[in-house]
Design an enzyme around this catalytic site. Structure first.
Site, mmCIF file in Angstrom:
data_model
loop_
_atom_site.group_PDB
_atom_site.id
_atom_site.type_symbol
_atom_site.label_atom_id
_atom_site.label_comp_id
_atom_site.label_asym_id
_atom_site.label_seq_id
_atom_site.Cartn_x
_atom_site.Cartn_y
_atom_site.Cartn_z
ATOM 1 N N ASP A 78 -33.642 22.646 -19.824
ATOM 2 C CA ASP A 78 -34.937 23.207 -20.231
ATOM 3 C C ASP A 78 -35.214 24.519 -19.522
ATOM 4 O O ASP A 78 -34.559 24.878 -18.531
ATOM 5 C CB ASP A 78 -36.066 22.218 -19.965
ATOM 6 C CG ASP A 78 -36.207 21.851 -18.488
ATOM 7 O OD1 ASP A 78 -35.167 21.736 -17.808
ATOM 8 O OD2 ASP A 78 -37.338 21.677 -18.012
ATOM 9 N N ASP A 115 -32.658 30.805 -15.589
ATOM 10 C CA ASP A 115 -32.957 29.593 -14.824
ATOM 11 C C ASP A 115 -33.104 28.453 -15.838
ATOM 12 O O ASP A 115 -34.118 28.354 -16.504
ATOM 13 C CB ASP A 115 -34.248 29.788 -14.034
ATOM 14 C CG ASP A 115 -34.769 28.519 -13.392
ATOM 15 O OD1 ASP A 115 -34.011 27.532 -13.285
ATOM 16 O OD2 ASP A 115 -35.956 28.501 -13.018
ATOM 17 N N GLU A 145 -36.349 19.326 -16.283
ATOM 18 C CA GLU A 145 -36.382 19.552 -14.839
ATOM 19 C C GLU A 145 -37.640 20.293 -14.424
ATOM 20 O O GLU A 145 -38.254 19.990 -13.390
ATOM 21 C CB GLU A 145 -35.142 20.354 -14.423
ATOM 22 C CG GLU A 145 -34.990 20.567 -12.921
ATOM 23 C CD GLU A 145 -35.585 21.861 -12.413
ATOM 24 O OE1 GLU A 145 -35.625 22.056 -11.186
ATOM 25 O OE2 GLU A 145 -36.045 22.673 -13.244
#
Length: 487
Positions: A78, A115, A145
């Site tokens: 995610d 990220d 996460e």
């Protein structure tokens, strides 16, 4: 060169370019999970998706490497969905509009998703490689996460077979991370009644914009401002001096992102509008002076708006305002054991009213590498908001990851990095919630480490990843896998 997929190493950037096309904000990850499953299946590799949304792909050892310890390459699927207020973008349906900006890759007005998209891309590139040498290999791609580490929490013991976990979610090339902070969510909920707008008042929208935001762990020590704090600092003065009233508030968006913007609808007496404007200008200049090094583009604007239907009752407004002003925010304490590392912090991330439910939600994310310090911070936040009449709850607690300086994979990666690049990588802990703490609790025998390329300003529309460091990250990953110790 103007295409992401053409950047070197092409095997990594080509996969990242595919990931950019797939919407994957936290809690809306079905498309990226299904894509990852197809990726593994198309390679003819054993692939599974568990009940928590985690994807596991296994690749056998290359010939001659069967006796090496099994490695798990781990990342999360995610991304944080943040955009500038003037950017039209639907994170649930739109691809990321990424572009090359000199030495960096960034996105047009939104988070990039490097990220942890770059780390995931590198792990999948290892699976695709036909000439990379490695021992028994598993890739673990976790779910959700960014908003609660749901995938890591939902992973069952016994699913994975490896002995070494290599997390790819760090954001400074040349550094190896061996520890991280734990975290916990704090939620304060105010209930309010509606009051009629007094005669002679007009509707005013106040907007706090132009702030940098950022990752509430990685960037918390940079001294950036908090849009929620700025909004209520001004409202506190305006309420006391001019009787300005609050009708609604919408500040911040995600617990793990420093709030960049806050918007509220106010009621201001017609006779005080000019005085209110002057107060806003004066306080804005004061705050900009205080934050001159970190928030040079801070703006607070007011404009006439549609008259609100009703106001938040005065007592709740005052209680809410005082609680927000008093609430701890930012760095609470620096680490005694590791220079430059934040030990404990909190981010007052969200303040949002719900006119249908007649409630106001205040949400914070607390982080600490010391459990007792996190508990003390929780008690302080609870005291502030309960004294103001809110109901306070805590949730989503996750453990930190205690450094192991005798780690075998740490020693191996130090030696490999020195041999390839001529220097010893820095050993660090991170003031952010890596999944290693949770995963290590489920697999206590794992030897764990985290590394990655250089990413700046994650969790904000300024997010960018350095191109040169992705190449070094990839070269380092390949060399590490070739040098994994024997069982």
């Amino acid at each position: 060169m103007n295409k992401i997929k053409d950047i070197q190493p092409a095997e990594v950037w080509g996969i990242f370019d595919q990931i950019l096309q797939i919407p994957r904000p936290s809690n809306h990850e079905e498309k990226i999970q299904d894509w990852a499953v197809r990726f593994g299946n198309n390679l003819g590799l054993e692939t599974l998706k568990d009940e928590a949304g985690n994807v596991v792909i296994r690749k056998p050892a290359t010939p001659g490497m069967e006796t090496r310890k099994g490695v798990i390459l781990q990342g999360h699927l995610d991304m944080v969905p943040q955009k500038n207020s003037d950017k039209e973008h639907d994170f649930i349906s739109d691809p990321i509009d990424a572009f090359i900006d000199g030495e960096w890759v960034t996105a047009n007005g939104t988070t990039l998703g490097a990220d942890n998209g770059i780390g995931v891309s590198a792990a999948l590139a290892v699976l695709s490689s036909k000439n990379l040498k490695h021992g028994p290999l598993e890739v673990l791609l976790t779910a959700t996460e960014e908003t609660g580490m749901d995938g890591a929490n939902g992973l069952k013991a016994g699913v994975l077979k490896g002995e070494i976990l290599i997390n790819t979610d760090s954001e400074d090339e040349g550094e190896l991370y061996v520890g991280c902070a734990g975290g916990e969510d704090a939620t304060a909920l105010f209930s309010y009644t509606e009051e009629e707008i007094p005669a002679g008042f007009t509707g005013i929208k106040m907007s706090v914009t132009g702030m940098k935001g950022g990752h509430s762990g990685m960037d918390i020590a940079l001294g950036r401002g908090n849009a929620n704090k700025v909004f209520f600092r001004i409202l506190n003065a305006a309420g006391e001096k001019l009787g300005v009233r609050l009708a609604s508030i919408d500040g911040g968006g995600l617990r793990n992102a420093i709030p960049r913007e806050a918007f509220g609808v106010l009621a201001v007496s017609e006779a005080s509008v000019s005085d209110f404007a002057a107060l806003v200008d004066e306080l804005t200049e004061t705050i900009k002076h205080e934050l001159s090094a970190t928030e040079p583009d801070l703006k607070v604007t007011i404009e006439q708006t549609e008259f609100p239907a009703a106001l938040i009752d005065k007592k709740t407004q005052e209680s809410l305002t005082m609680a927000v002003v008093a609430c701890p925010n930012g760095v609470i304490r620096m680490s005694d054991s590791m220079k430059g590392l934040v030990e404990t912090s909190t981010n007052l991330a969200i303040i949002k009213s719900d006119t249908e439910k007649k409630t106001i939600l205040c949400a914070a994310l607390m982080r600490s590498s010391v459990d007792s310090a996190k508990e003390d911070l929780a008690s302080r936040i609870k005291a502030v908001f309960e004294l103001a009449g809110a109901k306070v709850t805590f949730s989503g607690s996750y453990p930190g990851w205690k450094p192991n300086m005798d780690s075998a994979i740490l020693k191996t990666m130090q030696e490999v990095y020195h041999e390839k690049f001529g220097k010893i990588p820095e050993i660090k802990a991170i003031h952010a919630g890596l999944e290693c703490g949770i995963l290590g609790g489920k697999y206590p025998g794992w030897d764990m480490i985290s590394f990655g390329p250089t990413i700046r300003f994650p969790h904000s529309p300024d997010e960018k990843v350095n191109v040169e460091t992705v190449q070094k990250f990839w070269d380092f990953m390949k060399a590490t896998l070739e040098n994994i110790p024997e069982k």
